[in-house]
Design an enzyme around this catalytic site. Structure first.
Site, PDB file in Angstrom:
ATOM      1  N   HIS A 199       0.546  -0.713  -0.104  1.00 38.27           N
ATOM      2  CA  HIS A 199      -0.019   0.080   0.367  1.00 38.27           C
ATOM      3  C   HIS A 199       0.635   0.963   0.087  1.00 38.27           C
ATOM      4  CE1 HIS A 199      -3.987  -2.299   1.540  1.00 38.27           C
ATOM      5  NE2 HIS A 199      -3.427  -2.161   0.025  1.00 38.27           N
ATOM      6  N   GLU A 243     -22.775   9.657 -23.329  1.00 35.42           N
ATOM      7  CA  GLU A 243     -22.754   8.924 -22.320  1.00 35.42           C
ATOM      8  C   GLU A 243     -22.865   7.424 -22.544  1.00 35.42           C
ATOM      9  OE1 GLU A 243     -22.694  10.458 -17.819  1.00 35.42           O
ATOM     10  OE2 GLU A 243     -24.666  11.371 -19.160  1.00 35.42           O
ATOM     11  N   ASP A 260     -18.424   7.096 -18.133  1.00 35.80           N
ATOM     12  CA  ASP A 260     -20.274   6.391 -17.901  1.00 35.80           C
ATOM     13  C   ASP A 260     -20.263   5.636 -18.906  1.00 35.80           C
ATOM     14  OD1 ASP A 260     -21.341   5.978 -15.734  1.00 35.80           O
ATOM     15  OD2 ASP A 260     -22.347   8.608 -16.177  1.00 35.80           O
ATOM     16  N   CYS A 319     -15.339  15.082 -21.974  1.00 35.23           N
ATOM     17  CA  CYS A 319     -14.744  15.900 -20.714  1.00 35.23           C
ATOM     18  C   CYS A 319     -15.110  15.157 -19.464  1.00 35.23           C
ATOM     19  CB  CYS A 319     -16.539  16.953 -20.095  1.00 35.23           C
ATOM     20  SG  CYS A 319     -18.016  15.164 -19.937  1.00 35.23           S
TER      21      CYS A 319
END
Length: 836
Positions: free
Chosen positions: A458, A695, A719, A766
């Site tokens: 991590h 989208e 999306d 975008c």
């Protein structure tokens, strides 16, 4: 214990309107999964006992408790919805677990205002948790006062045939092969734990001769389950079938240890050069500077004979302090949309709640140990379990436990993180922890080198995210390097140079200076237009969510706002913003952008983005439900109000309106007609440009038809990627594979641009792909003329555009459409347009 089986009338523990359980804004309670019951929207700030009985359970955070009445009925009282997230703040317990209480006795004092501001709802539950034995008959109908009769509870005289078998002891099981990369380490174990906690049934994982409860992170990791191992899952309880299915699904997904390009971790080699330590690159980079060695907390010998209650209280207080610190880290990570950092510290938070760890520490304190030593011993015992498994990934996860050891010890000892770094220091340590890394980054450390550790730890993930060069597995020799000695950390090549010459120092400085100058040059030219070498203009705008972000974008040279997310006005509040508040917020963004245009997306909520004041039905597949423009069809008044506010900004010509989640032409035509009607009502002579977000694949495939009626198209690649690839971009196991440079996505982008061109419309991007410099030539080549990026990247993306030949980009981008994978596309991009 009394158990007289007599009917019982419960008095109201609160005053306020009474609600049916199915109208409660929480799926678990509303479904009756916790038991039958009733709800009250409280008007007072103290919960009282509804009957005589014994408190059999009190939530650690004080927001809920259960009373067993004298007839055996068990009544859970839960103040507010999602109040567990307050972690006890705003709650004062007035009675203890195990205490006998009388009807009307005050039990919990709570802060009404705080719950109203910070939680999902004030609605409080009164649930009969053993509804299988008792039946409930409501008495109160609309509003009830404290102490008035609320409902009657009686022993069931008969049970339906289908409940002849006691569901609470039903058990189901299944076997599954683990596909998580590296096995069941911290992050996949956290996913299993979270899944198990969504059900009332008790579930366990069995591997070989070992068993662990699915709600114990440490227990799950301690099984030592590797990738490809076969395990058995059992679930016992009322919803065991659903729990089993969910757990099998969670165990079957593949969580990539890396969200970005994997790091090539070569084994540490024997030293072949004098004064050079060879290690493994965990985060690339080249730096030079003085070495600063960090050491952990060492405890003196414990004298013993401590007050058990006092030490338990000290540990509880320290744990709560650290939980608060981690929650702050999580909040900051969410605001920055740093998924990796969020996942790491969410796992740390889960570890701090782990019963195996807490029980071990508590037991040691009860034997007379100090809280400090009990916590250290509990952590070290669990680390030993993980290290004994002999698997590198599990050894790396032990470091997360050591992180929590240090953090809680600091809280117990009243110490802050106290290291003061010299300027440009390269920090060495046996093994640093994730929280150390965040502190070192904040103190401007130049680099990190560790004796132990791994490239998939991590700490390594965080270092890459911070751009902090990091070298691991250097061996104990690194700890012998004198404090303050000047070294060169060439992490990219796995080298720590202990005695670099002056010429080598000068070379490193020159390389870094060249990189720095390039960044500065990009910034100084950020306000200039972005033109390709053959004269094609590409507008580089910014994605923002407020007027403050818009001002930052303007200062960074943005050509406009390519996406203003208006959700910032609607979330984290109890009522919707009115028309005036919205108009002022939109105007502030326009004002911040000088004479630049601003594209404002209408509200995109619903589905997985719920608003407290906008109750929508619970959906099995939220991302496929009432989202974006679909929600406007259910609540048209909300969109009407937003459109009115948008039409009143000045100058209106600089405002462009963008519609989210459009999937067919009729949706666009309906909104355009409504916008025209509002323009007439407001006596406006012009309508602002109206665009459509691409989208969903349907919109990309219909781009030509949409462009006929829209003024512009804007592609939301985030999306569009998840809908095209059928992978949830927020799914921990799939996020790494949701890559917008997949050839299928590029084909949809190409089709969108071609469809728009037939009607003379421009296309922007975008989504996150616009901010990826590797993708810039591809997007330009496919016909995108506007890129909306994060504000700090405006200068970099503009500089990238200026070095491109648009004609060559067109030719090469079309060839990419025939490649087989996103990985192949990225390799081709790096070959055609290398990132220097």
């Amino acid at each position: 214990m009394p158990n007289n089986n007599n009917p019982l009338t419960l008095s109201a523990p609160l005053s306020g309107p009474v609600l049916a359980l199915n109208s409660v804004p929480d799926e678990v309670f509303a479904s009756g999964a916790m038991g039958d019951g009733i709800a009250i929207d409280p008007l007072n700030d103290c919960l009282h006992a509804p009957c005589d009985g014994v408190i059999i359970h009190v939530a650690r955070t004080g927001h809920a408790l259960t009373i067993r009445a004298d007839n055996g009925a068990e009544v859970l009282m839960h103040v507010g919805i999602d109040t567990v997230e307050l972690n006890g703040e705003g709650f004062a317990l007035l009675a203890k677990d195990g205490a006998r209480v009388s009807e009307g006795q005050p039990l919990v004092q709570f802060d009404l205002d705080r719950i109203a501001r910070q939680c999902k709802s004030l609605v409080s539950l009164i649930i009969l948790t053993n509804s299988d034995r008792f039946e409930l008959q409501p008495i109160a109908s609309k509003t009830v006062k404290l102490g008035e009769s609320l409902m009657r509870i009686a022993l069931r005289t008969s049970a339906p045939v289908q409940t002849a078998v006691d569901n609470s002891v039903t058990q189901v099981s299944a076997t599954v092969r683990i596909t998580h990369r590296g096995g069941l380490h911290a992050r996949p174990a956290a996913l299993i734990r979270k899944t198990a906690q969504g059900f009332s049934s008790q579930s366990q994982l069995h591997f070989g001769d070992k068993t662990a409860a699915c709600d114990s992170l440490i227990g799950l990791m301690g099984l030592g389950i590797g990738e490809g191992d076969e395990v058995r899952v059992t679930s016992r309880g009322k919803d065991c079938e659903a729990a089993l299915q969910a757990l099998v699904a969670a165990l079957s997904v593949t969580i990539q240890e890396e969200q970005h390009a994997p790091v090539i971790a070569t084994p540490r080699r024997a030293n072949t050069e004098a004064n050079v330590l060879q290690g493994v690159c965990a985060a690339p980079g080249l730096v030079c500077g003085p070495l600063f060695r960090m050491t952990g907390i060492e405890l003196p010998q414990d004298s013993g004979n401590h007050s058990v209650d006092e030490q338990l209280q000290r540990l509880d207080a320290a744990l709560e302090q650290v939980r608060g610190e981690i929650r702050n880290t999580l909040d900051q990570a969410r605001q920055r949309k740093n998924v990796e950092e969020e996942e790491i510290f969410a796992a740390h938070l889960a570890l701090l709640e782990d019963p195996a760890l807490l029980d071990a520490a508590t037991a040691t304190i009860e034997q007379g140990s100090a809280a400090t030593h009990a916590w250290r011993d509990a952590i070290q015992a669990q680390c030993a379990v993980l290290l004994a498994l002999g698997k590198p990934l599990f050894a790396e996860r032990a470091n997360d436990l050591r992180d929590l050891q240090q953090r809680v010890l600091r809280a117990l000892l009243g110490e802050a993180w106290h290291f003061e770094l010299p300027a440009g220091a390269i920090v060495s340590a046996h093994e640093l922890t994730p929280s150390d890394l965040l502190q070192l980054s904040a103190q401007q450390a130049a680099g990190i080198c560790m004796a132990e550790g791994g490239a998939t730890s991590h700490v390594a993930i965080l270092a890459r995210g911070k751009g902090l060069p990091c070298l691991v597995a250097l061996g104990s020799e690194v700890l012998d390097v004198p404090q303050g000695q000047r070294v060169v950390l060439d992490a990219s090549n796995g080298r720590l140079e202990l005695a670099p010459s002056e010429a080598r120092h000068a070379e490193v400085h020159q390389t870094r200076e060249t990189q720095k100058q390039r960044r500065q040059q990009q910034q100084t030219q950020a306000r200039q237009p972005a033109l390709t070498t053959d004269g094609v203009t590409v507008e580089v705008a910014a994605n923002v969510a407020s007027s403050a972000e818009a001002q930052m974008a303007f200062d960074n040279g943005a050509d406009g706002v390519g996406l203003l997310r208006t959700e910032f006005l609607f979330v984290d509040r109890r009522t919707a913003p009115d028309e005036q508040e919205q108009r002022q917020a939109y105007q502030a963004v326009l004002d911040a952008m000088g004479d630049k245009s601003v594209i404002i997306r209408t509200i995109d909520v619903g589905g997985d983005k719920q608003l407290d004041y906008l109750p929508l039905p619970v959906e099995a597949n939220p991302v496929l439900g009432l989202r974006g423009i679909r929600m406007a069809q259910v609540r048209p008044e909300l969109l009407d109000q937003q459109l009115r506010a948008l039409l009143q900004v000045s100058p209106l010509a600089r405002c462009r309106i963008l519609l989210p989640m459009v999937s067919e032409v009729d949706e666009l035509l309906q909104i355009r007609q409504r916008l025209d009607e509002l323009c007439v009502e407001l006596e406006l002579t012009q309508r602002p440009e109206l665009g459509v977000m691409i989208e969903v694949p349907a919109a990309a495939l219909m781009a030509e038809q949409l462009a006929k009626h829209a003024d512009f198209l804007s592609i939301g690649t985030n999306d569009l990627s998840q809908y095209t690839l059928a992978m949830d971009r927020d799914h921990a196991g799939l996020a790494a594979r949701v890559d917008a440079l997949h050839p299928a996505l590029l084909r949809l982008i190409a089709q969108t641009c071609a469809g728009a061109a037939k009607h003379g419309r421009w296309v922007g991007v975008c989504g996150a792909l616009a901010s990826d410099p590797l993708a810039t030539p591809v997007l330009v080549g496919l016909g995108v003329s506007e890129l909306s990026v994060s504000a700090p990247q405006i200068g970099e993306i503009k500089d990238r555009v200026r070095h491109l030949d648009a004609a060559q980009c067109r030719q090469l981008s079309l060839e990419l459409l025939d490649l087989s994978s996103a990985k192949a596309v990225r390799q081709a991009c790096q070959h055609h347009w290398p990132l220097s």
